[in-house]
Enzyme design. Structure first.
Site, PDB file in Angstrom:
ATOM      1  N   LYS A 187      -3.828  75.588  -3.891  1.00 23.86           N
ATOM      2  CA  LYS A 187      -4.350  76.508  -4.569  1.00 23.86           C
ATOM      3  C   LYS A 187      -4.004  77.060  -3.497  1.00 23.86           C
ATOM      4  O   LYS A 187      -3.556  76.531  -2.070  1.00 23.86           O
ATOM      5  CB  LYS A 187      -5.053  76.734  -5.515  1.00 23.86           C
ATOM      6  CG  LYS A 187      -4.848  75.446  -6.718  1.00 23.86           C
ATOM      7  CD  LYS A 187      -5.487  75.831  -7.625  1.00 23.86           C
ATOM      8  CE  LYS A 187      -5.832  74.619  -8.709  1.00 23.86           C
ATOM      9  NZ  LYS A 187      -6.262  75.370  -9.769  1.00 23.86           N
ATOM     10  N   GLU A 221      -0.724  78.236 -13.254  1.00 20.68           N
ATOM     11  CA  GLU A 221      -0.863  79.770 -12.667  1.00 20.68           C
ATOM     12  C   GLU A 221      -0.286  80.088 -12.599  1.00 20.68           C
ATOM     13  O   GLU A 221       0.037  81.223 -12.668  1.00 20.68           O
ATOM     14  CB  GLU A 221      -2.462  79.507 -11.505  1.00 20.68           C
ATOM     15  CG  GLU A 221      -3.208  78.677 -12.148  1.00 20.68           C
ATOM     16  CD  GLU A 221      -3.776  77.924 -10.477  1.00 20.68           C
ATOM     17  OE1 GLU A 221      -3.822  78.093  -9.882  1.00 20.68           O
ATOM     18  OE2 GLU A 221      -5.394  77.136 -11.454  1.00 20.68           O
ATOM     19  N   GLY A 275      -9.688  74.068 -13.809  1.00 22.06           N
ATOM     20  CA  GLY A 275     -10.649  74.681 -13.348  1.00 22.06           C
ATOM     21  C   GLY A 275     -12.473  75.092 -14.075  1.00 22.06           C
ATOM     22  O   GLY A 275     -13.259  75.490 -13.833  1.00 22.06           O
ATOM     23  N   HIS A 330       3.341  75.264 -12.358  1.00 21.85           N
ATOM     24  CA  HIS A 330       1.762  75.133 -12.682  1.00 21.85           C
ATOM     25  C   HIS A 330       1.185  76.200 -13.168  1.00 21.85           C
ATOM     26  O   HIS A 330       1.734  77.560 -13.010  1.00 21.85           O
ATOM     27  CB  HIS A 330       1.502  75.137 -10.985  1.00 21.85           C
ATOM     28  CG  HIS A 330      -0.266  75.169 -11.233  1.00 21.85           C
ATOM     29  ND1 HIS A 330      -1.287  75.754 -11.813  1.00 21.85           N
ATOM     30  CD2 HIS A 330      -1.102  74.308 -10.858  1.00 21.85           C
ATOM     31  CE1 HIS A 330      -2.358  75.184 -11.459  1.00 21.85           C
ATOM     32  NE2 HIS A 330      -2.339  73.824 -11.345  1.00 21.85           N
ATOM     33  N   ASN A 388      -3.695  69.713  -5.785  1.00 25.56           N
ATOM     34  CA  ASN A 388      -3.415  71.110  -5.490  1.00 25.56           C
ATOM     35  C   ASN A 388      -4.119  71.670  -4.582  1.00 25.56           C
ATOM     36  O   ASN A 388      -5.364  71.975  -5.385  1.00 25.56           O
ATOM     37  CB  ASN A 388      -2.603  71.475  -6.454  1.00 25.56           C
ATOM     38  CG  ASN A 388      -2.523  73.149  -6.837  1.00 25.56           C
ATOM     39  OD1 ASN A 388      -2.071  73.315  -5.854  1.00 25.56           O
ATOM     40  ND2 ASN A 388      -2.408  73.033  -8.034  1.00 25.56           N
TER      41      ASN A 388
END
Ligand code: PEP
Length: 254
Positions: free
Chosen positions: A11, A100, A176, A98, A9
């Site tokens: 992002k 986020e 992260g 996700h 991913n």
């Protein structure tokens, strides 16, 4: 025996030129050094790099997908992209839910459910992400949270449709941050999720369903995580931006 998955991913990283060069690098390593017979590899670049990704990966066996989609087919939804548009490009997968998206864009389980249905209708394979925050884990409510993300997100999704869906367990506190769930912590949750799927869909479906772990997976912890009985691969953020690291994680899944 479930085939493992390693998904990258990206992002909101890499412009078009950078994306093309990273895809080309990953493609080269996979072609020269890795086998894909026992692992599915999927790249999730930004929307605008997706057509290049699909073109550059043609014939390699590596899949391309979108990081999100809107639940409606078309209309006045400025800035959004529908599942049918993702499908029309030739992508095969889409990430839904996700953390986020949940955290910064207000997506809840009901919205995720609508997006899952939209993606399945377009015959995309869904990577449905769920995961608890640090507060939820510390207050010991994480299993309830995960159960509701699972059950509400999969509302009205039948066993047949589940063949085109993969769960990604991603504890928010591990994304992260460099903090990985230990292999044992992750396995415990994966076993819990498989048990919940067994209750709702039966043993055969639950044994078929692939459940990925995500959250600071790196080349040096991937092997241990992927060797747990209920962990079927990983959704990789930061480490998927470096071709060599990503390739080593794919190798760990073989
Ligand atoms: C992710 O964004 O899905 C993820 C797992 O990120 P990272 O690997 O950087 O923790």
């Amino acid at each position: 025996m479930r085939k493992k998955i390693v998904a990258g991913n990206w992002k909101m990283n890499n412009d078009l030129i950078e994306s093309q060069s990273l895809i080309t690098e990953v493609r080269g390593i996979i072609r020269d050094e890795l086998r894909l017979d026992n692992v599915d590899v999927i790249l999730f670049p930004t929307y605008f790099a997706l057509p290049s990704c699909i073109r550059l990966l043609e014939g390699t066996g590596v899949y391309s997908g979108a990081q999100n989609c809107h639940q409606e087919k078309s209309g006045a939804f400025t800035g959004e992209v529908s599942a049918s548009m993702v499908k029309a490009l030739g992508a095969s997968h889409v990430i839904i839910g996700h953390s986020e998206r949940r955290q910064y864009f207000g997506e809840n389980n009901i919205i995720c459910n609508a997006k899952i249905k939209a993606g399945l209708e377009q015959e995309l394979t869904i990577l449905y992400c769920i995961g608890e925050t640090l507060e939820e884990r510390e207050s010991n409510t994480h299993l309830d949270i995960l159960k509701s993300q699972l059950i509400e997100g999969l509302n009205e999704i039948n066993a047949q449709q589940l063949n085109n869906l993969v769960i990604a367990y991603e504890p928010v506190w591990a994304i992260g941050t460099g903090k990985t769930a230990s292999a044992q912590q992750a396995q415990e949750i994966h076993a819990f999720l498989r048990k919940e799927i067994t209750t709702k869909y039966g043993e055969a479906v639950a044994q078929r369903l692939r459940i990925l772990y995500g959250g600071s997976v790196k080349p040096d912890n991937a092997k241990e995580l992927f060797s747990q009985v209920d962990i079927d691969g990983g959704l990789i953020g930061g480490a998927s931006l470096k071709a060599r690291d990503f390739a080593e994680i794919v190798r760990a899944a073989q």
